[in-house]
Each structure stands twice: as C-alpha cells, then as structure tokens.
Enzyme design. Structure first.
Site, PDB file in Angstrom:
ATOM      1  CG  HIS A 148      -2.002   1.015   1.154  1.00 56.17           C
ATOM      2  ND1 HIS A 148      -3.284   0.778   1.583  1.00 56.17           N
ATOM      3  CD2 HIS A 148      -2.017   2.289   0.690  1.00 56.17           C
ATOM      4  CE1 HIS A 148      -4.030   1.856   1.404  1.00 56.17           C
ATOM      5  NE2 HIS A 148      -3.267   2.785   0.864  1.00 56.17           N
ATOM      6  CD  GLU A 167      -8.755  12.729   6.344  1.00 55.55           C
ATOM      7  OE1 GLU A 167      -7.809  12.088   5.884  1.00 55.55           O
ATOM      8  OE2 GLU A 167      -9.857  12.218   6.656  1.00 55.55           O
ATOM      9  CD  GLU A 209      -6.976  12.228   0.967  1.00 56.63           C
ATOM     10  OE1 GLU A 209      -7.887  11.536   0.466  1.00 56.63           O
ATOM     11  OE2 GLU A 209      -5.994  11.742   1.572  1.00 56.63           O
ATOM     12  NE  ARG A 244      -5.018  12.008   6.292  1.00 57.20           N
ATOM     13  CZ  ARG A 244      -4.906  11.865   4.976  1.00 57.20           C
ATOM     14  NH1 ARG A 244      -3.934  12.488   4.337  1.00 57.20           N
ATOM     15  NH2 ARG A 244      -5.752  11.115   4.301  1.00 57.20           N
TER      16      ARG A 244
END
Length: 568
Positions: A103, A293, A439, A441
């Site tokens: 991954h 997030e 995204e 964070r």
C-alpha cells in the site's frame, strides 16, 4: 446528483464498471501465491533454505503504476528463517525486498522494470510475521507483518490504543514504520498529552526493534535488537526499505473513545481563509479538538471536513460504532463515480474532472446522511480506520510542511490559494490535471521524549523529525487518477511552490515527489539537493552511513534507493 440506481448493473459484456473496479482492488490487495516446482526452484535458487517454501508472485503497488511479474518470493515463518533467507541472498548475489500490503506509491520496494530474470526476492511478512503480545502494561511486542487493524484490535482488547493512526487498516506495521506513517492529531487547546502517546509518526513509538544487520566481526548477517537509546536505532526507525526489521516493541497508552463529526457545509474559502478572517476556519477546529482532516474534491467548493474529539461518554447525537470502516459510500466505488472514471480513462474524457469532483462530493454528502455516519462515536480504532482496499485507487503526491502551530492556517491558506489558482488556470486552457482531491492533515513532530526512554533517539529520516522553530506538521496530498494528462507538470508546480515558499517542506516518503514535466521520483534537484537539505546535511549523511554500515552489501535495496540514499 448521485445516481441511485443499483450498484452493480451489468453492462453489455456482463460487467459493471463498479464491479470491475471492486474486483480489481480485491485482487490487488493480496498477492497470488503459486508454489514453485521444487526441481525448478532448486535449479534457479540453488542452496536456498529448504525449510522456507518458495513461490512465484507478481508485485503491484497500491495504484498499479509499479508492477512486476513472476518474481521469486517466500514467507518465512519467523525471524530465524528471515535470517536464513538473507544469508542465502547475500552469498548468492540476490537482493531482498520486504513486502507487506504494497500500500504505497513510491518505488521504495520494487522499481518499475523489475522482472523475473532479476535477482530480486520478495519476503512476504504479512502471512506469518504477525505475532502480538503485551511486553508490559505500556508496551506491545509485534511482528512487522501485523496489520494496523489487527494491532489496534489487539490493543483495544487490552484497554490500550494510539492517539492517531493512518486511515487504511491493511497497512503492515513494518511498512508503516519504514516510511514514518502518521494519522492526524495535535493537542487541542488545554489538552494534556497522555503517557504512552505521541502526536508524531508511528516511528516515534518504537522502544526497540529487531533487524537483520551485518556483523563485521562475524563476517555474516545476524539478528540484532536495537534499543531506542542506541545511536544506530535512529536510522532504522524510518529506513525507507534499506533494512529489514522483523519485530518491534511499541510504547502504548490507555485507549480513548473518539467522536468523529463530518460536515460538508463550510465553503473552502471560509475553511481555508487567511489568518484573522474569522468564521469557521481549519485552525478553529484544530484549537477545539486537535484532530481534523479536510478532503477537498477537485473543482468543488465544499470540502468534507472530519473532526475527531476525545469523548469518554457517547454524545447524545452520536451513533455508537463498534467496528471500523463506517463510510461504505467511500470504501466501495459508487456507480456514478465508476461510470465517470470509466469514461475518463477509456475515452480520454479528462474534461469530466469537474463532474467527477462534484459527483464525489454529492456521494459523500448524501452518504453521510444515508448511513448515519456524520456523527459517530466509539473506541478509537472504530473512528480512525476508514479506508479499505476496495476504495477508488488514485495516485497521490505528499509533503509535510513543518511550521509553528500558530501558522497552520497561513500555510493551509497559501497552499490552497495557489492550488486553486493553478487548477483554474489549467482548466481555462482545457487541461484538467487533477480529478481526485486535496487532503490536509495536521500532526505534531517526533519528539523523542514521547518514548519515555532516557536518551531516546529521534528518527533521522522521519518527515516530522523536529526542526528549529517548528512544532507542527501540515500534511498536504493531491490525488489524481494514474495517467491523467498534465498531472506531472501541475504537481511539479505545486512541489516547487512548497519548497520555495516554506523552508520546512519535506517529502512524504510513500507518495509522489521529485516531479519533472512528465515523470515522478526523477527530478535530480529534488532527489539530490532539496530532500537531503530538508533534513540537514549532517543528519542525512549520518542516516546513510548507518544504513550502509548495517548492510554494506546492499542486500536490502534497489536501483532507486541506490541513487537516493547516498552521502551528499
């Protein structure tokens, strides 16, 4: 609007696009293991340890941009068998690549072009190096093949947990530690950090680790355990695949229950506004809860904002969740999204990127309501893990900008403003380089004191290794489908902006970086200058020296790492 037709309506050839995407994801999640004919194995790998079964296996990274067919692979039962495999590889001129769940995006495990004739051996960790036990009431001993979900489930069963964790539950612990995987968390205003916790990366929780390393006096590879206070341990805490770790002991603390509230009603212009603008800003949520997030789909105005908060008891409006993965509309590719992706890829209809972005936002907004997932509460694992292998697989770049907590909103504002301006300019020229999302964070840094060990070493190559004048990291990722035209050129501009605007920029090792106009992981200035300088020359050279000394024969490595991990 979202297409509410059945999820798997077959096309003329009997397949739905969504069904195909889900099947492909499921197949990619687990390597296909075909036991080798013993006679063939003996001929091609003479002297290989007989107690370790060999098989042929393909390799595919998360998004399928790096693949290899017919590689030799094995799954040692324990650390002793791993050592035997490494010893054989060294004596026979082979290279060993540890594989967990694959991954990742970057070529840290296998490089594109690796083939069955290359002397590369995969060592699968996820099938058997999966031991879990409590080492004390504040530490867990774990094999590096254990998945994040299995680890968090085990901890939960003993009243223990982590402050934050990566969203995918299929990550192996070894892979996560190799690239300093992280979640999203900083202390909220007034929050006192709990013992056994860190707001940095998972690497910062390591108390000790066992690795296969070269012993010069013995003239052989050996298993050796490194304590967190040993100097050499600092390079192994985030080793990028230049080492093979078989077991770790992690510091852990009492588990917490978390509430996660999702919302899609705040415009990006307000959430990412300039500091001092007022309104509902990312910094405001960060101060209130410390755990946020933002997922901002391309060509849309309303991000999907998640806010976690520590909640010992269930709030009245929250739904109690007792298992992870509570966003099925995200984990399973919806028909409308699959159809759009299919058209974009098969028909080169990249101009549909704005339609896809708005479809993804619609799916999220309606899905949160339909599945009662906009306000959930439960043991930490059940709100922290939310990505399955069946989700839509897209390419991702990644960077951490190290800054002061007080400047987080400024960093986010400047980045999103630049991103929006460039995306708009590209679209005005008929180019649509991004069809996924941004995204965002926010985490703390890898403060060695979090380990609770006198003299604890700081991970040398962690992206959140402390930096003078910084106490916080803003993680920025841009996602887009593989093969999207102009993506590399666009991401090159973003990368250049980050490095030039923010001195504290470092790359996120597992993702995309080092962009040229038409490629990735290939810009010589980024690889040879900007990345080493982002850590400091002395730190970079110290890490390379240790990794080279512990593996002078480069059994653990590949062509890409050979060119990147060198002294400057």
């Amino acid at each position: 609007m979202v297409d509410h037709s059945p999820n798997n309506v077959p096309s003329a050839d009997g397949w739905s696009r969504r069904g195909f995407l889900r099947s492909a994801a499921a197949l990619a999640a687990v390597p296909v293991l075909l036991a080798a004919d013993p006679a063939v194995a003996a001929a091609e790998l003479p002297g290989f340890p007989t107690e370790v079964e060999l098989y042929r296996s393909a390799y595919r990274n998360w998004v399928g941009e790096i693949t290899a067919d017919g590689l030799w692979a094995c799954a040692p039962a324990d650390a002793g068998q791993v050592l035997a495999v490494v010893d054989w590889a060294w004596r026979n001129g082979w290279r060993v690549r540890a594989r967990g769940s694959s991954h990742g995006w970057s070529p840290l495990t296998i490089t594109e072009g690796t083939g069955a004739d290359d002397q590369v051996l995969l060592v699968d960790t996820a099938s058997r190096l999966t031991g879990l036990s409590l080492d004390s009431d504040a530490a867990v001993r774990a094999g590096t093949g254990v998945t994040s979900e299995a680890l968090l489930t085990f901890l939960e069963g003993h009243g223990l947990g982590l402050t934050a964790a990566p969203a995918p539950g299929d990550l192996t612990l070894g892979g996560a530690l190799a690239i300093d995987a992280h979640g999203t968390a900083v202390p909220a205003d007034g929050e006192e950090p709990l013992p056994g916790r860190t707001y940095g990366s998972l690497s910062n929780l390591v108390l000790s680790l066992t690795a296969v390393v070269w012993d010069g006096s013995a003239g052989a590879y050996v298993l050796r355990t490194f304590r967190r206070d040993e100097a050499d341990c600092a390079a192994l805490l985030t080793h990028l695949g230049r080492a093979l770790v078989t077991e770790v002991v992690l510091r852990v603390g009492a588990n917490s229950s978390l509430r996660c509230v999702s919302r899609t009603d705040i415009p990006a212009a307000e959430l990412f506004a300039a500091p001092g603008s007022g309104g509902r800003t990312l910094d405001g949520f960060l101060r209130r809860s410390g755990r946020v997030e933002a997922i901002w789909f391309a060509f849309t105005e309303y991000p999907w904002l998640k806010e976690w908060s520590v909640a010992p008891t269930r709030p009245l409006t929250s739904r109690h969740v007792t298992s992870p993965y509570n966003y099925p509309f995200s984990d399973n590719v919806p028909t409308v999204v699959a159809d759009l992706v299919g058209r974009m890829v098969s028909d080169a209809a990249w101009y549909l990127a704005p339609v896809l972005g708005n479809a993804q936002l619609d799916v999220a907004a309606l899905g949160l309501v339909a599945t009662l997932s906009s306000d959930i509460w439960g043991a930490s694992k059940n709100t922290l893990l939310y990505i399955k292998p069946t989700t839509l697989r897209v390419g991702a770049n990644g960077y951490a900008v190290l800054t002061r907590r007080a400047d987080v909103q400024a960093v986010v504002h400047e980045f999103t403003s630049f991103y929006r301006e460039r995306l708009t300019a590209y679209a005005a020229s008929g180019r649509f380089p991004v069809n996924g999302s941004v995204e965002i964070r926010v985490t703390g840094l890898d403060e060695a004191s979090d380990a609770g060990v006198a003299g604890a070493q700081v991970p040398l190559l962690s992206a959140v290794r402390p930096r003078e004048g910084a106490d916080t990291a803003v993680w920025l990722d841009v996602l887009t489908l593989p093969g999207t035209p102009y993506a590399e050129a666009f991401l090159r501009e973003l990368e250049g902006f980050l490095f030039e605007r923010f001195e504290g920029t470092r790359v996120e090792w597992s993702k995309g970086w080092g962009y040229t106009e038409s490629g990735v992981w290939s810009d010589e200035v980024v690889l040879g200058t900007r990345i080493p300088e982002s850590f400091g020359g002395a730190v970079w050279d110290a890490a390379v020296e240790v990794l080279d000394r512990l593996d002078p024969h480069r059994v653990f490595g590949n062509g890409f790492l050979d060119g990147v991990l060198v002294r400057r």
